[in-house]
Design a protein around this motif. Structure first.
Motif, PDB file in Angstrom:
ATOM      1  N   ALA A  52       0.890  -1.156   0.000  1.00 46.08           N
ATOM      2  CA  ALA A  52       0.000   0.000   0.000  1.00 46.08           C
ATOM      3  C   ALA A  52       0.927   1.205   0.000  1.00 46.08           C
ATOM      4  O   ALA A  52       1.653   1.444   0.969  1.00 46.08           O
ATOM      5  CB  ALA A  52      -0.896   0.002   1.227  1.00 46.08           C
ATOM      6  N   ARG A  53       0.929   1.950  -1.078  1.00 45.58           N
ATOM      7  CA  ARG A  53       1.937   3.007  -1.223  1.00 45.58           C
ATOM      8  C   ARG A  53       1.701   4.167  -0.265  1.00 45.58           C
ATOM      9  O   ARG A  53       2.609   4.950   0.013  1.00 45.58           O
ATOM     10  CB  ARG A  53       1.952   3.519  -2.660  1.00 45.58           C
ATOM     11  CG  ARG A  53       0.663   4.153  -3.111  1.00 45.58           C
ATOM     12  CD  ARG A  53       0.675   4.537  -4.561  1.00 45.58           C
ATOM     13  NE  ARG A  53      -0.622   5.068  -4.969  1.00 45.58           N
ATOM     14  CZ  ARG A  53      -0.910   5.438  -6.209  1.00 45.58           C
ATOM     15  NH1 ARG A  53       0.003   5.336  -7.154  1.00 45.58           N
ATOM     16  NH2 ARG A  53      -2.103   5.906  -6.504  1.00 45.58           N
ATOM     17  N   SER A  54       0.476   4.275   0.243  1.00 46.18           N
ATOM     18  CA  SER A  54       0.174   5.369   1.173  1.00 46.18           C
ATOM     19  C   SER A  54      -0.727   4.851   2.283  1.00 46.18           C
ATOM     20  O   SER A  54      -1.917   5.161   2.339  1.00 46.18           O
ATOM     21  CB  SER A  54      -0.507   6.526   0.431  1.00 46.18           C
ATOM     22  OG  SER A  54      -0.789   7.599   1.313  1.00 46.18           O
ATOM     23  N   ALA A  55      -0.144   4.034   3.163  1.00 48.58           N
ATOM     24  CA  ALA A  55      -0.882   3.533   4.317  1.00 48.58           C
ATOM     25  C   ALA A  55      -0.785   4.555   5.444  1.00 48.58           C
ATOM     26  O   ALA A  55       0.288   5.085   5.721  1.00 48.58           O
ATOM     27  CB  ALA A  55      -0.309   2.197   4.766  1.00 48.58           C
ATOM     28  N   ARG A  56      -1.931   4.819   6.058  1.00 49.34           N
ATOM     29  CA  ARG A  56      -1.971   5.839   7.113  1.00 49.34           C
ATOM     30  C   ARG A  56      -2.412   5.220   8.432  1.00 49.34           C
ATOM     31  O   ARG A  56      -3.467   4.575   8.491  1.00 49.34           O
ATOM     32  CB  ARG A  56      -2.925   6.971   6.718  1.00 49.34           C
ATOM     33  CG  ARG A  56      -2.462   7.744   5.488  1.00 49.34           C
ATOM     34  CD  ARG A  56      -3.399   8.899   5.168  1.00 49.34           C
ATOM     35  NE  ARG A  56      -4.683   8.420   4.666  1.00 49.34           N
ATOM     36  CZ  ARG A  56      -5.726   9.217   4.448  1.00 49.34           C
ATOM     37  NH1 ARG A  56      -5.645  10.517   4.707  1.00 49.34           N
ATOM     38  NH2 ARG A  56      -6.841   8.725   3.961  1.00 49.34           N
ATOM     39  N   ALA A  57      -1.605   5.392   9.464  1.00 53.03           N
ATOM     40  CA  ALA A  57      -2.013   4.998  10.807  1.00 53.03           C
ATOM     41  C   ALA A  57      -2.928   6.089  11.346  1.00 53.03           C
ATOM     42  O   ALA A  57      -2.600   7.274  11.266  1.00 53.03           O
ATOM     43  CB  ALA A  57      -0.802   4.823  11.708  1.00 53.03           C
ATOM     44  N   ILE A  58      -4.088   5.691  11.888  1.00 57.54           N
ATOM     45  CA  ILE A  58      -5.060   6.697  12.296  1.00 57.54           C
ATOM     46  C   ILE A  58      -5.457   6.534  13.759  1.00 57.54           C
ATOM     47  O   ILE A  58      -5.316   5.463  14.356  1.00 57.54           O
ATOM     48  CB  ILE A  58      -6.325   6.665  11.412  1.00 57.54           C
ATOM     49  CG1 ILE A  58      -7.074   5.335  11.575  1.00 57.54           C
ATOM     50  CG2 ILE A  58      -5.976   6.917   9.956  1.00 57.54           C
ATOM     51  CD1 ILE A  58      -8.468   5.344  10.949  1.00 57.54           C
ATOM     52  N   ALA A  59      -5.950   7.628  14.310  1.00 58.28           N
ATOM     53  CA  ALA A  59      -6.578   7.650  15.632  1.00 58.28           C
ATOM     54  C   ALA A  59      -7.909   8.375  15.491  1.00 58.28           C
ATOM     55  O   ALA A  59      -8.135   9.109  14.517  1.00 58.28           O
ATOM     56  CB  ALA A  59      -5.684   8.358  16.643  1.00 58.28           C
ATOM     57  N   LEU A  60      -8.784   8.177  16.450  1.00 61.70           N
ATOM     58  CA  LEU A  60     -10.087   8.847  16.428  1.00 61.70           C
ATOM     59  C   LEU A  60      -9.989  10.209  17.107  1.00 61.70           C
ATOM     60  O   LEU A  60      -9.277  10.380  18.099  1.00 61.70           O
ATOM     61  CB  LEU A  60     -11.138   7.996  17.137  1.00 61.70           C
ATOM     62  CG  LEU A  60     -11.329   6.568  16.621  1.00 61.70           C
ATOM     63  CD1 LEU A  60     -12.498   5.901  17.349  1.00 61.70           C
ATOM     64  CD2 LEU A  60     -11.550   6.546  15.120  1.00 61.70           C
ATOM     65  N   THR A  61     -10.730  11.171  16.573  1.00 62.95           N
ATOM     66  CA  THR A  61     -10.732  12.518  17.151  1.00 62.95           C
ATOM     67  C   THR A  61     -11.942  12.761  18.046  1.00 62.95           C
ATOM     68  O   THR A  61     -11.967  13.724  18.810  1.00 62.95           O
ATOM     69  CB  THR A  61     -10.748  13.581  16.039  1.00 62.95           C
ATOM     70  OG1 THR A  61     -11.981  13.475  15.300  1.00 62.95           O
ATOM     71  CG2 THR A  61      -9.562  13.397  15.107  1.00 62.95           C
ATOM     72  N   GLY A  62     -12.967  11.918  17.905  1.00 68.98           N
ATOM     73  CA  GLY A  62     -14.209  12.146  18.634  1.00 68.98           C
ATOM     74  C   GLY A  62     -15.218  12.948  17.851  1.00 68.98           C
ATOM     75  O   GLY A  62     -16.370  13.099  18.267  1.00 68.98           O
ATOM     76  N   SER A  63     -14.813  13.468  16.694  1.00 68.38           N
ATOM     77  CA  SER A  63     -15.731  14.210  15.841  1.00 68.38           C
ATOM     78  C   SER A  63     -16.592  13.245  15.036  1.00 68.38           C
ATOM     79  O   SER A  63     -16.176  12.126  14.728  1.00 68.38           O
ATOM     80  CB  SER A  63     -14.947  15.110  14.877  1.00 68.38           C
ATOM     81  OG  SER A  63     -15.810  15.676  13.903  1.00 68.38           O
ATOM     82  N   SER A  64     -17.782  13.698  14.682  1.00 61.31           N
ATOM     83  CA  SER A  64     -18.655  12.878  13.844  1.00 61.31           C
ATOM     84  C   SER A  64     -18.666  13.372  12.397  1.00 61.31           C
ATOM     85  O   SER A  64     -19.394  12.838  11.572  1.00 61.31           O
ATOM     86  CB  SER A  64     -20.089  12.896  14.396  1.00 61.31           C
ATOM     87  OG  SER A  64     -20.583  14.224  14.449  1.00 61.31           O
TER      88      SER A  64
END
Length: 317
Positions: A52-64
Motif C-alpha cells: 500500500a503506497r500510502s498507508a496511514r495509521a489513524i486515531a479517532l478525534t471524537g468528531s462525527s
C-alpha cells in the motif's frame, strides 16, 4: 497488532452508521494499530512485494464529521507486514475491484492474511452465489433471453427483475400480473440480449423487511436488521429509503444461517451478510457487509466486538 483496512476514502465515511468505522473503533479500543489505504494504493512490482503506497495509521478525534480521524503516520507498507488486511472497499464489484483481488491474492502468497479471502470474494458474486443453495431460495431465473423472462412472468405473474451488478437496490423493478412495461424493463436491464439479469418471484413478505443476517467467523449473529420498505417503495434497502429495524433471528433465519455459516467460513469468508425475505434466501453479500451499528444500537449486541473477536481468533489460528 497492525490491521490494514483497504477501504473507501476515510473522509466519505458516515460514522454514525458505517460498519468499517465501527470495526476500526473496536480495534483501536483494544489497543490494535489501525492503518487505512484505498484500493488505488495497491502496487506490485517485480522483485518486490505488494504494498500500500500510502498507508496511514489513524486515531479517532471524537468528531462525527469528515475530521473524525487524525493521521499519526503515513508510509508505504507491504501487506504481508500487517497482521491482517481487511478488504472493505464498498461495491460495485467492477473490473478494478476484480484486479484488486488478484493483487490481494499475490499478497497472500507473500504471507499476508486477508479477510475476506480474495479468491472467495471472486467466487461469490452476491446475486449469483444463491444458485448453489436452491433449497433455500424462491423461484429464480438467470438469463439474457427476453422470451425466457416473459415465460417466467407468465408462470409467476408477479416478479422482480434486477441487474447482477446492482447495489443498494439500484435497478430493481417489479412487474405485476398486468405485465405493464415488461418489455421496456427487459430491454433496459438486458440491453437487447447483451447482459444477464436475475428474475425472481415477488415475495410479499418484503413488507415485513428484507432481513440482513450476519455470519461472523462461521456463526450467526443472534439479531438481524430488517430493512422495511417505506411508502410506495418496494425496496427495503437503506440506500433506497428503507427503515432498519433490528430483531431476533426467526427459526427460518437461523436455519438458513446455520446451513450456510460453516460452508462459507471454510472458504475463507470471515464476514458474510445474508439477505432473507420471508423464508427465502435472496443474496449472499461478501464484499462489504454492513448493519453492525444499527443492530448494536438497537439491541445492545456488540457486533463490532464479535467481529474483532473472530478476527483475532483467525489471526492466532
Amino acid at each position: 497488532m497492525d490491521l490494514l483496512f483497504v477501504a473507501d476514502p476515510l473522509g466519505t465515511f458516515k460514522t454514525y452508521k458505517d460498519t468499517t468505522f465501527s470495526m476500526m473503533r473496536e480495534a483501536l479500543a483494544r489497543g490494535h494499530k489501525v492503518w487505512a489505504c484505498e484500493q488505488s494504493d495497491l502496487v506490485w512490482r517485480r522483485g518486490a512485494r505488494v504494498v500500500a503506497r500510502s498507508a496511514r495509521a489513524i486515531a479517532l478525534t471524537g468528531s462525527s464529521g469528515k475530521d473524525w480521524f487524525e493521521v499519526l503516520a503515513e508510509r508505504e507498507m507491504a501487506l504481508a507486514d500487517a497482521h491482517a488486511v481487511l478488504m472493505r472497499k464498498d461495491p460495485p464489484f467492477d473490473s478494478e475491484y476484480f484486479y484488486a483481488t488478484h493483487l490481494l491474492q499475490q499478497a497472500e502468497r507473500e504471507g499476508a492474511r486477508v479477510f475476506n479471502k480474495p479468491a472467495a470474494l471472486r467466487d461469490h458474486p452476491e446475486k449469483l452465489s444463491i444458485l448453489e443453495f436452491p433449497a433455500l431460495i424462491g423461484p429464480t431465473l438467470v438469463t439474457r433471453d427476453a422470451q425466457a423472462v416473459r415465460a417466467f412472468h407468465d408462470e409467476h405473474r408477479d416478479i422482480i427483475l434486477k441487474p447482477l451488478d446492482g447495489m443498494g437496490g439500484m435497478g430493481i423493478f417489479r412487474v405485476g400480473a398486468d405485465g405493464l412495461n415488461l418489455g421496456s424493463i427487459i430491454e433496459t436491464l438486458n440491453a437487447h440480449g447483451t447482459r444477464t439479469v436475475m428474475v425472481q418471484r415477488y415475495l410479499p413478505e418484503i413488507a415485513q423487511g428484507d432481513k440482513r443476517v450476519l455470519l461472523i467467523g462461521g456463526k450467526p449473529v443472534p439479531y438481524c436488521l430488517a430493512r422495511i420498505p417505506q411508502g410506495s417503495e418496494i425496496r427495503g434497502n437503506l440506500a433506497a429509503g428503507g427503515k432498519g429495524v433490528a430483531q431476533e433471528l426467526s427459526a427460518r433465519d437461523r436455519e438458513i444461517a446455520e446451513t450456510l455459516a460453516p460452508v462459507l467460513a471454510a472458504r475463507g469468508l470471515l464476514l458474510v451478510g445474508l439477505d432473507v425475505i420471508g423464508d427465502c434466501l435472496t443474496e449472499i453479500n461478501v464484499t462489504s457487509p454492513t448493519g453492525f451499528q444499527e443492530i448494536t444500537n438497537q439491541t445492545g449486541c456488540n457486533v463490532p466486538a464479535l467481529f474483532i473477536d473472530a478476527l483475532e481468533a483467525a489471526i492466532a489460528a
